[in-house]
Design an enzyme around this catalytic site. Structure first.
Site, PDB file in Angstrom:
ATOM      1  N   ASN A   1      61.371  18.162  23.846  1.00  0.00           N
ATOM      2  CA  ASN A   1      60.896  17.562  25.110  1.00  0.00           C
ATOM      3  C   ASN A   1      59.825  17.370  24.859  1.00  0.00           C
ATOM      4  O   ASN A   1      58.913  16.425  25.782  1.00  0.00           O
ATOM      5  CB  ASN A   1      61.980  18.715  26.327  1.00  0.00           C
ATOM      6  CG  ASN A   1      63.486  18.245  26.335  1.00  0.00           C
ATOM      7  OD1 ASN A   1      63.599  17.494  27.362  1.00  0.00           O
ATOM      8  ND2 ASN A   1      64.109  19.181  25.882  1.00  0.00           N
ATOM      9  N   ILE A   3      60.685  35.238  29.097  1.00  0.00           N
ATOM     10  CA  ILE A   3      60.555  35.709  30.560  1.00  0.00           C
ATOM     11  C   ILE A   3      59.235  35.087  30.607  1.00  0.00           C
ATOM     12  O   ILE A   3      58.684  36.126  30.391  1.00  0.00           O
ATOM     13  CB  ILE A   3      61.184  37.311  30.567  1.00  0.00           C
ATOM     14  CG1 ILE A   3      63.127  36.354  29.722  1.00  0.00           C
ATOM     15  CG2 ILE A   3      61.315  37.208  31.946  1.00  0.00           C
ATOM     16  CD1 ILE A   3      63.695  35.525  30.705  1.00  0.00           C
ATOM     17  N   ASN A  30      60.504  23.845  35.213  1.00  0.00           N
ATOM     18  CA  ASN A  30      61.562  23.652  33.609  1.00  0.00           C
ATOM     19  C   ASN A  30      62.708  22.809  33.261  1.00  0.00           C
ATOM     20  O   ASN A  30      63.094  22.388  34.726  1.00  0.00           O
ATOM     21  CB  ASN A  30      62.346  25.321  33.811  1.00  0.00           C
ATOM     22  CG  ASN A  30      63.363  25.354  32.682  1.00  0.00           C
ATOM     23  OD1 ASN A  30      62.842  25.154  30.925  1.00  0.00           O
ATOM     24  ND2 ASN A  30      64.633  26.509  33.180  1.00  0.00           N
ATOM     25  N   HIS A  86      66.678  22.448  32.242  1.00  0.00           N
ATOM     26  CA  HIS A  86      67.761  23.543  31.671  1.00  0.00           C
ATOM     27  C   HIS A  86      68.748  22.430  31.172  1.00  0.00           C
ATOM     28  O   HIS A  86      68.395  21.183  32.201  1.00  0.00           O
ATOM     29  CB  HIS A  86      68.105  23.689  33.151  1.00  0.00           C
ATOM     30  CG  HIS A  86      69.332  24.831  32.677  1.00  0.00           C
ATOM     31  ND1 HIS A  86      69.171  25.962  31.962  1.00  0.00           N
ATOM     32  CD2 HIS A  86      70.925  24.724  32.836  1.00  0.00           C
ATOM     33  CE1 HIS A  86      70.597  26.405  31.632  1.00  0.00           C
ATOM     34  NE2 HIS A  86      71.204  25.581  32.193  1.00  0.00           N
ATOM     35  N   ASP A  99      66.659  30.057  36.373  1.00  0.00           N
ATOM     36  CA  ASP A  99      67.402  28.930  36.596  1.00  0.00           C
ATOM     37  C   ASP A  99      67.198  28.727  38.401  1.00  0.00           C
ATOM     38  O   ASP A  99      67.881  27.726  38.987  1.00  0.00           O
ATOM     39  CB  ASP A  99      68.277  28.752  35.892  1.00  0.00           C
ATOM     40  CG  ASP A  99      68.447  28.252  34.308  1.00  0.00           C
ATOM     41  OD1 ASP A  99      66.878  28.272  34.133  1.00  0.00           O
ATOM     42  OD2 ASP A  99      69.121  29.352  33.656  1.00  0.00           O
ATOM     43  N   GLN A 140      70.438  11.320  27.024  1.00  0.00           N
ATOM     44  CA  GLN A 140      70.025  10.626  27.876  1.00  0.00           C
ATOM     45  C   GLN A 140      70.150  10.955  29.220  1.00  0.00           C
ATOM     46  O   GLN A 140      69.736  10.860  30.518  1.00  0.00           O
ATOM     47  CB  GLN A 140      72.567  10.191  28.289  1.00  0.00           C
ATOM     48  CG  GLN A 140      72.684   9.554  27.073  1.00  0.00           C
ATOM     49  CD  GLN A 140      74.015   9.318  27.029  1.00  0.00           C
ATOM     50  OE1 GLN A 140      74.462   9.652  28.580  1.00  0.00           O
ATOM     51  NE2 GLN A 140      75.351   8.355  27.031  1.00  0.00           N
ATOM     52  N   GLU A 165      67.709  14.875  29.503  1.00  0.00           N
ATOM     53  CA  GLU A 165      66.467  15.941  28.638  1.00  0.00           C
ATOM     54  C   GLU A 165      64.956  14.644  29.015  1.00  0.00           C
ATOM     55  O   GLU A 165      64.017  14.872  29.958  1.00  0.00           O
ATOM     56  CB  GLU A 165      66.955  16.546  28.131  1.00  0.00           C
ATOM     57  CG  GLU A 165      67.668  17.566  28.614  1.00  0.00           C
ATOM     58  CD  GLU A 165      67.897  19.047  27.113  1.00  0.00           C
ATOM     59  OE1 GLU A 165      66.496  19.223  27.096  1.00  0.00           O
ATOM     60  OE2 GLU A 165      68.703  19.062  27.186  1.00  0.00           O
TER      61      GLU A 165
HETATM   62  C1  GRF Z   1      66.162  21.331  25.870  1.00  0.00           C
HETATM   63  O1  GRF Z   1      67.658  21.831  25.824  1.00  0.00           O
HETATM   64  C2  GRF Z   1      65.593  22.583  26.455  1.00  0.00           C
HETATM   65  O2  GRF Z   1      66.676  22.007  27.715  1.00  0.00           O
HETATM   66  C3  GRF Z   1      66.211  23.909  26.904  1.00  0.00           C
HETATM   67  O3  GRF Z   1      65.573  24.046  25.703  1.00  0.00           O
HETATM   68  C4  GRF Z   1      65.606  22.956  24.249  1.00  0.00           C
HETATM   69  C5  GRF Z   1      64.471  22.951  24.307  1.00  0.00           C
HETATM   70  O4  GRF Z   1      64.850  21.899  23.148  1.00  0.00           O
HETATM   71  N1  GRF Z   1      65.881  24.688  27.483  1.00  0.00           N
HETATM   72  P1  GRF Z   1      63.250  21.204  22.428  1.00  0.00           P
HETATM   73  O5  GRF Z   1      62.581  22.158  21.954  1.00  0.00           O
HETATM   74  O6  GRF Z   1      62.342  20.633  23.057  1.00  0.00           O
HETATM   75  O7  GRF Z   1      63.978  19.718  21.053  1.00  0.00           O
END
Ligand code: GRF
Length: 208
Positions: free
Chosen positions: A14, A93, A108, A110, A151, A179, A181
């Site tokens: 991400n 946290i 964030n 999720h 969340d 698809q 994130e």
């Molecule tokens: C992702 O699935 C995100 O939604 C979750 O942790 C994962 C992190 O993946 N919170 P990356 O480190 O970005 O590959």
């Protein structure tokens, strides 16, 4: 131009999506100034360094109390002159100090459609295991502001993803990332940096 600090704990795909979005101009009014990892071994740190982004480690374990960790993180965020905090797979946290200072400025991602499959204990692969166990046919991802409730902050954007019959948690996780994130997070960050998100009565209003 807003300064973005990205908090990570793992592979950082991400984070990579954000770096790519910055390079391609999808994110125009923000730049990733600093990446902070809760784990020394997180590959996300490598991704930051490769792109000349300052990379630091602030590990919960190296502090005696949650409060000490909160103060240390807050001081790093301030040092980086952070305007927006992005949690991209950050597993620690956040404490009251950070939450208070950056109210409605922490985003964030999720990997489910909140309010399904979220809350304490729902992180990483476990989310997708629960989705498959329940047998829902649609899952997805949610980008939201971070509040005291895990969340539970105001939702910015969501995207649905199909669950297929033969999915394993790993296959589903990958599909949700590809698809949803990796598109949703840069989109939400660009909205924020363009000043197009307002929070009112615990909900977001997006200016189109
Ligand atoms: C992702 O699935 C995100 O939604 C979750 O942790 C994962 C992190 O993946 N919170 P990356 O480190 O970005 O590959």
């Amino acid at each position: 131009m807003l300064n973005i600090t990205v908090l990570v704990s793992g592979g950082g795909t991400n984070l990579q999506a954000l770096i790519d979005a910055q390079k391609s101009g999808t994110i125009k009014n923000g730049r990733i100034k600093c990446v902070i990892s809760s784990r020394e071994s997180a590959y996300a740190l490598e991704r930051a360094r490769k792109n000349n982004i300052e990379a630091k480690v602030v590990s919960r374990k190296s502090f005696k109390t949650p409060d000490d960790f909160d103060h240390a993180l807050l001081s790093e965020l301030k040092q980086a002159e952070t305007d927006l905090v992005v949690l991209a797979g950050f597993l620690s946290i956040l404490g009251a100090g950070v939450l208070c200072e950056y109210e409605n400025r922490i985003i964030n991602i999720h990997p489910s459609l909140i309010p399904s499959f979220c809350g304490p204990g729902f992180y990483g692969l476990h989310v997708h295991e629960e989705v498959l166990k329940y047998g829902v046919k649609v899952t997805g991802a949610t980008v939201h502001f971070v509040s005291k409730v895990v969340d539970g902050g105001a939702i910015i954007a969501q995207k649905a993803v199909e669950v297929k019959q033969d999915d394993t948690p790993e296959i589903l996780q990958r599909r949700v990332m590809e698809q949803a994130e990796w598109k949703l997070l840069p989109y939400a960050v660009s909205l924020f940096c363009d000043g197009r998100i307002q929070v009112k009565d615990g909900r977001t209003i997006i200016k189109y």
